[in-house]
Design an enzyme around this catalytic site. Structure first.
Site, mmCIF file in Angstrom:
data_model
loop_
_atom_site.group_PDB
_atom_site.id
_atom_site.type_symbol
_atom_site.label_atom_id
_atom_site.label_comp_id
_atom_site.label_asym_id
_atom_site.label_seq_id
_atom_site.Cartn_x
_atom_site.Cartn_y
_atom_site.Cartn_z
ATOM 1 N N GLU A 149 8.577 4.623 -31.920
ATOM 2 C CA GLU A 149 7.485 5.425 -31.404
ATOM 3 C C GLU A 149 6.196 5.341 -32.215
ATOM 4 O O GLU A 149 5.757 6.325 -32.812
ATOM 5 C CB GLU A 149 7.923 6.885 -31.296
ATOM 6 C CG GLU A 149 8.589 7.466 -32.554
ATOM 7 C CD GLU A 149 8.919 8.951 -32.388
ATOM 8 O OE1 GLU A 149 8.012 9.706 -32.023
ATOM 9 O OE2 GLU A 149 10.084 9.332 -32.622
ATOM 10 N N HIS A 157 16.329 14.745 -33.635
ATOM 11 C CA HIS A 157 16.204 14.083 -34.945
ATOM 12 C C HIS A 157 17.625 14.095 -35.496
ATOM 13 O O HIS A 157 18.034 15.024 -36.186
ATOM 14 C CB HIS A 157 15.237 14.830 -35.861
ATOM 15 C CG HIS A 157 13.823 14.800 -35.332
ATOM 16 N ND1 HIS A 157 12.843 15.649 -35.765
ATOM 17 C CD2 HIS A 157 13.233 14.013 -34.408
ATOM 18 C CE1 HIS A 157 11.708 15.381 -35.122
ATOM 19 N NE2 HIS A 157 11.929 14.390 -34.288
ATOM 20 N N TYR A 203 -3.851 7.932 -33.422
ATOM 21 C CA TYR A 203 -4.510 9.199 -33.119
ATOM 22 C C TYR A 203 -5.860 9.205 -33.822
ATOM 23 O O TYR A 203 -5.907 9.161 -35.050
ATOM 24 C CB TYR A 203 -3.658 10.375 -33.611
ATOM 25 C CG TYR A 203 -2.183 10.218 -33.266
ATOM 26 C CD1 TYR A 203 -1.674 10.667 -32.047
ATOM 27 C CD2 TYR A 203 -1.304 9.563 -34.149
ATOM 28 C CE1 TYR A 203 -0.331 10.493 -31.724
ATOM 29 C CE2 TYR A 203 0.034 9.383 -33.836
ATOM 30 C CZ TYR A 203 0.518 9.849 -32.625
ATOM 31 O OH TYR A 203 1.846 9.661 -32.316
ATOM 32 N N ASP A 206 17.031 42.789 -25.580
ATOM 33 C CA ASP A 206 18.452 42.557 -25.293
ATOM 34 C C ASP A 206 18.680 41.305 -24.438
ATOM 35 O O ASP A 206 19.684 41.205 -23.745
ATOM 36 C CB ASP A 206 19.068 43.788 -24.625
ATOM 37 C CG ASP A 206 18.356 44.139 -23.335
ATOM 38 O OD1 ASP A 206 17.331 43.482 -23.031
ATOM 39 O OD2 ASP A 206 18.818 45.053 -22.635
ATOM 40 N N GLU A 237 6.910 5.849 -26.912
ATOM 41 C CA GLU A 237 8.214 6.083 -27.545
ATOM 42 C C GLU A 237 9.358 5.739 -26.604
ATOM 43 O O GLU A 237 9.408 6.205 -25.461
ATOM 44 C CB GLU A 237 8.331 7.567 -27.957
ATOM 45 C CG GLU A 237 9.707 7.947 -28.482
ATOM 46 C CD GLU A 237 9.774 9.356 -29.050
ATOM 47 O OE1 GLU A 237 9.033 10.240 -28.567
ATOM 48 O OE2 GLU A 237 10.567 9.567 -29.981
ATOM 49 N N ASP A 255 14.422 10.957 -25.752
ATOM 50 C CA ASP A 255 13.151 11.257 -26.423
ATOM 51 C C ASP A 255 12.151 10.175 -26.035
ATOM 52 O O ASP A 255 12.189 9.078 -26.590
ATOM 53 C CB ASP A 255 13.407 11.289 -27.940
ATOM 54 C CG ASP A 255 12.193 11.724 -28.741
ATOM 55 O OD1 ASP A 255 11.174 12.113 -28.122
ATOM 56 O OD2 ASP A 255 12.260 11.669 -29.981
ATOM 57 N N HIS A 273 2.696 17.755 -32.599
ATOM 58 C CA HIS A 273 3.659 18.633 -31.924
ATOM 59 C C HIS A 273 2.948 19.719 -31.117
ATOM 60 O O HIS A 273 3.299 20.893 -31.167
ATOM 61 C CB HIS A 273 4.641 19.232 -32.936
ATOM 62 C CG HIS A 273 5.602 18.194 -33.454
ATOM 63 N ND1 HIS A 273 6.182 18.260 -34.687
ATOM 64 C CD2 HIS A 273 6.069 17.054 -32.895
ATOM 65 C CE1 HIS A 273 6.956 17.190 -34.870
ATOM 66 N NE2 HIS A 273 6.903 16.450 -33.797
ATOM 67 N N HIS A 290 2.768 9.236 -38.882
ATOM 68 C CA HIS A 290 4.218 9.467 -38.882
ATOM 69 C C HIS A 290 4.948 8.137 -38.995
ATOM 70 O O HIS A 290 4.319 7.091 -39.053
ATOM 71 C CB HIS A 290 4.647 10.241 -37.623
ATOM 72 C CG HIS A 290 4.264 9.595 -36.322
ATOM 73 N ND1 HIS A 290 4.923 8.504 -35.808
ATOM 74 C CD2 HIS A 290 3.290 9.900 -35.425
ATOM 75 C CE1 HIS A 290 4.379 8.182 -34.652
ATOM 76 N NE2 HIS A 290 3.382 8.993 -34.394
ATOM 77 N N ASP A 295 5.337 13.874 -24.364
ATOM 78 C CA ASP A 295 6.531 13.575 -25.160
ATOM 79 C C ASP A 295 7.609 14.529 -24.655
ATOM 80 O O ASP A 295 7.533 15.738 -24.902
ATOM 81 C CB ASP A 295 6.224 13.805 -26.646
ATOM 82 C CG ASP A 295 7.379 13.391 -27.563
ATOM 83 O OD1 ASP A 295 8.507 13.216 -27.058
ATOM 84 O OD2 ASP A 295 7.136 13.254 -28.779
ATOM 85 N N ARG A 321 0.756 7.722 -28.066
ATOM 86 C CA ARG A 321 2.069 7.388 -28.633
ATOM 87 C C ARG A 321 2.888 6.767 -27.509
ATOM 88 O O ARG A 321 2.778 7.179 -26.348
ATOM 89 C CB ARG A 321 2.752 8.643 -29.190
ATOM 90 C CG ARG A 321 4.147 8.392 -29.762
ATOM 91 C CD ARG A 321 4.649 9.511 -30.697
ATOM 92 N NE ARG A 321 4.860 10.781 -30.044
ATOM 93 C CZ ARG A 321 4.079 11.844 -30.186
ATOM 94 N NH1 ARG A 321 3.003 11.791 -30.971
ATOM 95 N NH2 ARG A 321 4.342 12.977 -29.558
ATOM 96 N N HIS A 329 13.329 7.771 -35.610
ATOM 97 C CA HIS A 329 14.412 8.557 -36.210
ATOM 98 C C HIS A 329 15.695 8.258 -35.457
ATOM 99 O O HIS A 329 15.657 7.752 -34.329
ATOM 100 C CB HIS A 329 14.073 10.055 -36.133
ATOM 101 C CG HIS A 329 13.579 10.486 -34.765
ATOM 102 N ND1 HIS A 329 14.432 10.795 -33.749
ATOM 103 C CD2 HIS A 329 12.325 10.602 -34.258
ATOM 104 C CE1 HIS A 329 13.718 11.118 -32.675
ATOM 105 N NE2 HIS A 329 12.437 10.996 -32.942
HETATM 106 N N1 GLY Z 1 9.824 14.551 -29.766
HETATM 107 C C1 GLY Z 1 9.946 14.565 -31.145
HETATM 108 C C2 GLY Z 1 9.800 13.238 -31.713
HETATM 109 O O1 GLY Z 1 9.352 12.343 -31.034
HETATM 110 O O2 GLY Z 1 10.178 12.981 -32.816
HETATM 111 MN MN MN Z 2 10.952 10.937 -31.402
HETATM 112 MN MN MN Z 3 9.314 12.300 -28.927
#
Ligand code: GLY
Ligand code: MN
Ligand code: MN
Length: 439
Positions: free
Chosen positions: A383, A360, A387, A38, A407, A270, A242, A349, A259, A405, A353
């Site tokens: 970003e 996103h 890796y 609940d 970003e 982000d 992720h 990747h 991140d 990374r 975005h």
């Molecule tokens: N934190 C998600 C991305 O960088 O797309």
């Molecule tokens: Mn991102």
């Molecule tokens: Mn990110």
């Protein structure tokens, strides 16, 4: 600093001006979601609904009726209820919906089945987000059928259904001055959080302890929620894009990839930074880090109005492939490696975005079969990452398990671009100086 009532009005007017003649738009709020038994997750309003209303309650439905004499903006919402408010918090009620949120007309949500078919009747076209939520799709049809059931009495049901997302998401892609101010503030808070994690980091801490520092900085500055689940990956965990377990100890000699971005008044930041847990990059870490940074700079160099969406990605691919060749992680001929997408083993990747109310964010990346052209007011992330899987047998052992990374959040301006997340160290020297306590 927030979005004014006037701006919400302007957004609704802009949307209504784009709607086909004699149409109606219907948009539900998000629903509360159970976390366990609940207790609920913290409520997060649907981004489209928030964009058009600023109304932060569940069990609400927005209706836009361009040209309606008694008001174009109708909101259905929960009624005020002294008992429920004592237990569960404030409600605006239909009066508050009009007074505080500018609705022309507001009704209790419990009366929607009686009232909404009457508002739909006579409109030829209905805009709503088709196929997003089965219950809502069904609900719309129930309202329509209520009108169809009365055709013999002269009722006229709408004959056309149009996707609301198409119009609305294009609007959301272009940020206003107020939205940019909020996103700048979200960027500043998030940058301070990353700097805080860098300063406190040392071998032996746990990933969740850095997460705690990050979240403290967010909340303390009024951004109570992260815009997405925070990623703190030490060593090879940084190679999991992720990774959100955030449960391991941070080891001397490894990098840590964080991140994390806060959400402020609905708007996301982000940021990713990667830094050495002990404060000093090793030679291999430094080589790959500086290559990632060069890739980010190469991507930024082609961001300007008139350039297309894929140009920064292409620039980062070229830069990373070149660098991996130089360092011996890839072997072959540059153009062929790019054509074969050999870089994808290390950079799987895309460059980024759109960013806004959703991390996103909405907005098309292609228009009419072509990559979208960048325009002032759009906000995107940049970003690049490298890796090296810990079990990649095709590279020397010294490179394995390094995940990086970098970003940042970038606003396209008339002149070119502006970085909204610049207030956190990025070069090797800046990071090492901050971690040594010298900055
Ligand atoms: N934190 C998600 C991305 O960088 O797309
Ligand atoms: Mn991102
Ligand atoms: Mn990110």
């Amino acid at each position: 600093m927030t979005i004014t009532k006037q701006e919400f009005t302007r957004r609704r007017k802009q949307l209504m001006a784009m709607m086909e003649p004699n149409s109606i738009a219907i948009l539900p709020s998000a629903a509360e979601k159970t976390r366990s038994r609940d207790t609920e997750y913290n409520f997060r309003q649907d981004s489209d609904f928030l964009y058009l209303t600023g109304f932060n309650e569940p069990e609400a439905v927005l209706v836009l009726l361009p040209g309606r004499e008694h008001g174009e903006y109708v909101l259905f919402c929960r009624e005020r209820d002294r008992d429920k408010e004592i237990w569960n918090g404030y409600r605006a009620g239909p009066e508050g919906a009009c007074d505080k949120f500018g609705a022309d007309d507001a009704f209790p949500i419990d009366d929607i089945d009686d009232i909404l078919p009457g508002l739909i009747e006579g409109r030829e076209r209905v805009y709503y987000a088709m196929g997003k939520d089965q219950d809502f799709d069904h609900q719309v049809m129930v309202w329509i059928n209520a009108i169809r059931a009365r055709v013999r009495t002269g009722a006229i049901p709408p004959g056309e259904f149009l996707d609301l997302d198409h119009l609305l998401h294009d609007m959301r892609l272009y940020k206003s001055a107020a939205e940019i101010r909020l996103m700048q503030r979200a960027g500043d808070i998030s940058a301070a959080a990353h700097a805080r994690a860098m300063k406190i980091c040392k071998p032996g801490l746990y990933e969740y302890q850095l997460e705690a520092e990050i979240h403290h900085e967010f909340s303390f500055n009024g951004a109570r929620f992260p815009a997405y689940n925070t990623i703190v990956g030490g060593g090879a965990n940084g190679c999991i894009l992720h990774y959100v377990e955030n449960s391991d100890a941070l080891r001397d000699g490894d990098l840590v990839l964080i991140d994390a971005g806060c959400e402020l008044d609905g708007y996301a930041a982000d940021i990713t930074r990667t830094f050495p847990i002990n404060g000093r990059f090793s030679d291999e870490q430094k080589a790959l880090y500086e290559l990632t940074l060069r890739a980010q700079e190469a991507a930024l160099a082609v961001i300007a109005p008139g350039r297309h969406w894929n140009e920064p990605h292409e620039a980062s691919v070229r830069c990373i492939t070149e660098g991996l060749l130089e360092l011996g992680l890839l072997r072959g001929e540059l153009e062929q490696l790019i054509a074969d997408e050999a870089y994808k083993e290390f950079y799987m990747h895309r460059i980024g975005h759109w960013l806004g109310l959703d991390v996103h964010d909405v907005g098309d990346y292609r228009v009419g079969g072509e990559w979208r052209v960048l325009e002032p007011g759009m906000v995107m992330t940049v970003e690049p990452g490298i890796y090296v899987s810990p079990d990649n047998a095709s590279v020397e052992a010294k490179w394995r398990g390094i995940g990086i990374r970098i970003e940042d959040d970038v606003l396209i301006t008339k002149e070119g671009y502006e970085i909204l997340t610049g207030a956190v160290p990025k070069s090797v020297d800046e990071i090492e100086a901050l971690m040594a306590g010298a900055a």
